[in-house]
Motif scaffolding. Structure first.
Motif, PDB file in Angstrom:
ATOM      1  N   LYS A   1       6.990  -0.961   0.248  1.00 17.84           N
ATOM      2  CA  LYS A   1       8.028  -1.766   1.533  1.00 17.84           C
ATOM      3  C   LYS A   1       8.626  -2.074   0.868  1.00 17.84           C
ATOM      4  O   LYS A   1       9.778  -2.483   1.233  1.00 17.84           O
TER       5      LYS A   1
ATOM      6  N   ASP B   1      -4.663  -0.933  -6.436  1.00 18.93           N
ATOM      7  CA  ASP B   1      -4.697  -0.739  -5.641  1.00 18.93           C
ATOM      8  C   ASP B   1      -4.294  -0.587  -4.542  1.00 18.93           C
ATOM      9  O   ASP B   1      -2.401  -0.663  -5.003  1.00 18.93           O
ATOM     10  N   GLN B   2      -4.653   0.520  -2.903  1.00 16.41           N
ATOM     11  CA  GLN B   2      -3.584  -0.004  -2.348  1.00 16.41           C
ATOM     12  C   GLN B   2      -2.754  -1.005  -1.959  1.00 16.41           C
ATOM     13  O   GLN B   2      -1.725  -0.684  -1.700  1.00 16.41           O
ATOM     14  N   ALA B   3      -3.140  -2.410  -1.997  1.00 10.17           N
ATOM     15  CA  ALA B   3      -2.237  -3.654  -1.890  1.00 10.17           C
ATOM     16  C   ALA B   3      -1.490  -3.479  -2.459  1.00 10.17           C
ATOM     17  O   ALA B   3      -0.257  -3.559  -2.427  1.00 10.17           O
ATOM     18  N   HIS B   4      -0.968  -3.268  -4.064  1.00  9.71           N
ATOM     19  CA  HIS B   4      -0.108  -3.106  -4.908  1.00  9.71           C
ATOM     20  C   HIS B   4       0.802  -1.973  -4.848  1.00  9.71           C
ATOM     21  O   HIS B   4       1.645  -1.988  -4.766  1.00  9.71           O
TER      22      HIS B   4
ATOM     23  N   PRO C   1       5.646   0.206   5.095  1.00  8.77           N
ATOM     24  CA  PRO C   1       4.406  -0.145   4.055  1.00  8.77           C
ATOM     25  C   PRO C   1       4.212   1.841   4.106  1.00  8.77           C
ATOM     26  O   PRO C   1       4.517   2.705   4.637  1.00  8.77           O
TER      27      PRO C   1
ATOM     28  N   ALA D   1      -5.124   5.001  -0.314  1.00 11.00           N
ATOM     29  CA  ALA D   1      -5.529   4.543  -1.679  1.00 11.00           C
ATOM     30  C   ALA D   1      -5.670   5.942  -2.990  1.00 11.00           C
ATOM     31  O   ALA D   1      -5.470   5.342  -3.954  1.00 11.00           O
TER      32      ALA D   1
ATOM     33  N   ALA E   1      -2.256   5.085  -4.757  1.00 10.22           N
ATOM     34  CA  ALA E   1      -1.871   4.046  -5.811  1.00 10.22           C
ATOM     35  C   ALA E   1      -2.777   5.101  -6.720  1.00 10.22           C
ATOM     36  O   ALA E   1      -2.098   4.391  -8.053  1.00 10.22           O
TER      37      ALA E   1
ATOM     38  N   SER F   1       1.477  -1.413  -1.531  1.00 11.66           N
ATOM     39  CA  SER F   1       1.989  -0.919  -0.189  1.00 11.66           C
ATOM     40  C   SER F   1       3.142  -2.446  -0.610  1.00 11.66           C
ATOM     41  O   SER F   1       4.622  -2.234   0.130  1.00 11.66           O
ATOM     42  N   ARG F   2       3.215  -3.118  -1.769  1.00 12.77           N
ATOM     43  CA  ARG F   2       3.343  -4.647  -1.562  1.00 12.77           C
ATOM     44  C   ARG F   2       5.019  -3.590  -2.164  1.00 12.77           C
ATOM     45  O   ARG F   2       5.873  -3.795  -1.821  1.00 12.77           O
ATOM     46  N   HIS F   3       4.927  -3.266  -3.131  1.00 10.06           N
ATOM     47  CA  HIS F   3       6.345  -2.683  -3.168  1.00 10.06           C
ATOM     48  C   HIS F   3       6.730  -1.415  -2.683  1.00 10.06           C
ATOM     49  O   HIS F   3       7.873  -1.416  -2.730  1.00 10.06           O
TER      50      HIS F   3
END
Length: 280
Positions: free
Chosen positions: A255, A246-249, A261, A236, A239, A251-253
């Protein structure tokens, strides 16, 4: 069929990462590595675009991607593909080239897919030794592998064809982007800062790097994120540090470029502190 991926640092060769994976639906976005990507297709077929040329690599074939070469990666058949990858730094490979006395500083591999049973077997043994943590065997076999690849397949790095003026603008733009991960400029502002027209800068930038500025920025963010994760910073925090929302953003890029991840990448490197391990 289930996808699996494991990413870790080489136990005995500095600045070298390894990946063992099976992918079916996963697709790597267009990205670059700051080092080499060298792999053995164990089963199935991987399809990838590298600097505008589409390649297909099947079982037993060796994949060779040069530093800063834009490429993708996806399944070439419905069953996907499995492979073993090594990611040595430029310095690691250049050091071996220097020991061999080759007349160029940075080896370049003009062929991205080669069929060489001896090299394929050597790569498989080197990777397996690294997976088992056998430092002596892994370092010996990896060095032998890089030596074999250089002597059989490497050439001097080709000169770029970007005009001198365009090259200067691109270098200035790259420097600016490296220092603007969190708050990057627009294309117009970037062009103004380096003294170029937006359309001309865009053409020169893509010719030099293989990516438009926004995609190159994403690659830079992921590259910086890897270093921060290895230092022990939580995903987090990483990021925020590199400019993802955010962390999801992140993680998506992450991976799409690295293949695993951020948390898995960090866990493999052993940089989680007590109490920081993510919940399964």
């Amino acid at each position: 069929m289930k996808e699996q991926a494991r990413f870790w640092r080489h136990p005995a060769v500095p600045e070298t990462d390894l990946l063992k994976a099976r992918y079916v639906t996963h697709r790597f976005s267009r990205h670059v590595h700051d080092g080499y990507a060298i792999g053995l297709i164990v089963s199935g077929v991987e399809e990838f675009d590298c600097r505008g040329t589409l390649h297909r690599a099947g079982a037993g074939e060796v994949v060779l991607v040069n530093p800063d070469s834009v490429h993708t990666g996806q399944a070439g058949t419905p069953d996907g593909w499995a492979y073993r990858m090594l990611y040595p730094s430029i310095d690691a490979v250049a050091g071996i080239a220097a020991d061999l006395g080759v007349p160029y500083a940075t080896p370049h591999f003009p062929e991205q897919v080669v069929r060489d049973e001896e090299v394929a077997a050597l790569l498989g043994r080197a990777h397996l030794a690294a997976e088992r943590g056998d430092a002596l065997a892994a370092s010996t076999l990896s060095r032998t592998l890089f030596t074999r690849l250089i002597t059989r397949y490497a050439t001097p790095r080709p000169a770029t064809s970007v005009p001198a003026e365009g090259g200067r603008a691109v270098r200035a733009a790259l420097d600016l982007l490296h220092h603007s991960l969190v708050d990057p400029p627009t294309l117009d502002d970037l062009a103004e800062a380096v003294g170029a027209r937006p359309s001309a800068l865009l053409r020169a930038f893509k010719a030099e790097t293989g990516l438009p500025p926004h995609a190159y920025l994403t690659s830079l963010r992921v590259r910086r994120a890897r270093h921060l994760l290895l230092s022990g910073l939580r995903p987090a925090q990483v990021a925020a540090e590199v400019g993802f929302t955010d962390q999801a953003h992140l993680s998506r890029h992450f991976k799409r470029v690295v293949g695993v991840p951020p948390a898995a990448y960090q866990r493999a490197a052993g940089t989680y502190k007590t109490g920081d391990l993510p919940r399964s």
